[in-house]
Design a protein around this motif. Sequence first.
Motif, PDB file in Angstrom:
ATOM      1  N   GLN A 352       4.391  -8.094   6.972  1.00 30.99           N
ATOM      2  CA  GLN A 352       2.939  -7.954   7.066  1.00 30.99           C
ATOM      3  C   GLN A 352       2.564  -6.620   7.721  1.00 30.99           C
ATOM      4  O   GLN A 352       2.036  -6.561   8.828  1.00 30.99           O
ATOM      5  CB  GLN A 352       2.365  -9.150   7.816  1.00 30.99           C
ATOM      6  CG  GLN A 352       2.619 -10.453   7.072  1.00 30.99           C
ATOM      7  CD  GLN A 352       2.112 -11.677   7.791  1.00 30.99           C
ATOM      8  OE1 GLN A 352       1.386 -11.584   8.782  1.00 30.99           O
ATOM      9  NE2 GLN A 352       2.477 -12.851   7.299  1.00 30.99           N
ATOM     10  N   ASP A 354       1.514  -2.231   6.504  1.00 25.99           N
ATOM     11  CA  ASP A 354       0.903  -1.404   5.462  1.00 25.99           C
ATOM     12  C   ASP A 354       1.981  -0.577   4.764  1.00 25.99           C
ATOM     13  O   ASP A 354       2.082   0.630   4.957  1.00 25.99           O
ATOM     14  CB  ASP A 354      -0.162  -0.493   6.078  1.00 25.99           C
ATOM     15  CG  ASP A 354      -0.903   0.316   5.018  1.00 25.99           C
ATOM     16  OD1 ASP A 354      -0.892  -0.105   3.838  1.00 25.99           O
ATOM     17  OD2 ASP A 354      -1.465   1.366   5.378  1.00 25.99           O
ATOM     18  N   ASP A 358      -1.152  -0.889  -4.335  1.00 25.73           N
ATOM     19  CA  ASP A 358      -2.185  -1.856  -4.710  1.00 25.73           C
ATOM     20  C   ASP A 358      -1.628  -3.061  -5.475  1.00 25.73           C
ATOM     21  O   ASP A 358      -2.239  -4.130  -5.494  1.00 25.73           O
ATOM     22  CB  ASP A 358      -3.264  -1.167  -5.564  1.00 25.73           C
ATOM     23  CG  ASP A 358      -4.064  -0.154  -4.767  1.00 25.73           C
ATOM     24  OD1 ASP A 358      -4.059  -0.247  -3.530  1.00 25.73           O
ATOM     25  OD2 ASP A 358      -4.681   0.734  -5.392  1.00 25.73           O
ATOM     26  N   GLU A 371       4.699   3.226   5.854  1.00 23.72           N
ATOM     27  CA  GLU A 371       4.530   2.659   7.196  1.00 23.72           C
ATOM     28  C   GLU A 371       5.713   3.121   8.042  1.00 23.72           C
ATOM     29  O   GLU A 371       6.851   2.709   7.824  1.00 23.72           O
ATOM     30  CB  GLU A 371       4.507   1.136   7.135  1.00 23.72           C
ATOM     31  CG  GLU A 371       4.448   0.443   8.495  1.00 23.72           C
ATOM     32  CD  GLU A 371       3.086   0.532   9.151  1.00 23.72           C
ATOM     33  OE1 GLU A 371       2.952   1.384  10.059  1.00 23.72           O
ATOM     34  OE2 GLU A 371       2.180  -0.221   8.763  1.00 23.72           O
TER      35      GLU A 371
END
Length: 427
Positions: A352, A354, A358, A371
Amino acid sequence: MSIQEVEVVVVGAGQAGVAMSEHLTDRGITHVVLEKSRIAERWRSERWDSLVANGPAWHDRFPNQEFAGVHPDAFPDKETVADYFEQYAARFNAPIKCGVEVRQVTKREGKPGFEVQTSDGTYAALHVVAATGPFQVARYPRIIPADSGLHQLHSSSYRNPSQLPEGNVLVVGAGSSGVQIADEIQKSGRQVYLSVGDHDRPPRQYRGRDFVWWLGVLGKWEANTPPQGADHVTIAVSGADGGHTVDFRDLAAGGITLVGRTKGYENGTITFEPGLAESIARGDDNYLTTLREADEYVLRNGLDLPEEPEAHVLGELPECVTTPLSEIDLAEAGITTVLWSTGFGVDYSWLQVDAFDDSGYPDHQRGISKETGIYFLGLPWLSRRGSNFIWGVWHDARYVADQIMIQLGYGKYRSEAPELSLAHSVA
């Protein structure tokens, strides 16, 4: 329970996780590898009984260990491959914890790194490597409803023909797994229909060399992006029965009925897209192109390799290809099983952060996520065409380990330079 702190948490102890652990160990980086089942579990319990590696033992291995008791040109079976990774991990005492499920990875608040919640408690890590690979979730189109009365299963659940109910079989997907499973079921005495889409079809062997050798010397393993529109094109090649070139003409001669890409289902009838002959032709072109490039390489380098002019001669297309079926009434054809050999998807719901685009797919460069501190390993085309092969993942892991070491170095930096004085004398 206290939080266990390490520099790196590696999630998954398949070929990617074992390779990652070796490179981290070599660099003295503290880490733990968390595996919910056993080392290389997917090789043991999520593949059919007769599966063998698709590359010969001399090639599809890590550089520092050969397959014990396997001829270099042979294809080790799935249990031998799984044992290989267990033995490899033992040689450097890899810190692998089996039976530990990673449930959630989140960024730490006000501190560097990540919190990793598991069935074994909580870990704090500066870096996390997702080494779960590309074969996480069985993927197949929901074309046929579950209440159709047909037995439907994915290739990851198939073990052998005896597990299937009586009757004929439609195998959907003609990559490496699909063609081998279809051939095995046909030889067991059932009628098999094989749904064929676009595919690569390299020669298993040519002029005394395996196709993995040819792709190596021709530089094709190092391609860093797939051809446009070919991200998910499957490879029709087999290591079964000592290894052989897949030719759909041979499969048809053995009794398999070839059909086009599966399109739809209604009232017990399944339909197929047109274009079967064109799909076969594109596979043939891929095969012949490799032969021509190999011939040019032999000539250019003056190699003494036996010529194989007969390999360039393809037989006539079978009738099931020239006049393909557009639909099949499954009951009339006696088909009771549909086996989906349509590949896999990924599931990073536990991660969980970034780190995704998309579409939910990892957003990375050579495994380095957008990330900071998150890394991916074992995915197709991670850095090159060979990235999700056994040997390829080892080299990708070395690169990722180097990047982790660089970042750890930055994190440990403390300025030791004396304070500069603003006052200075003027001569």
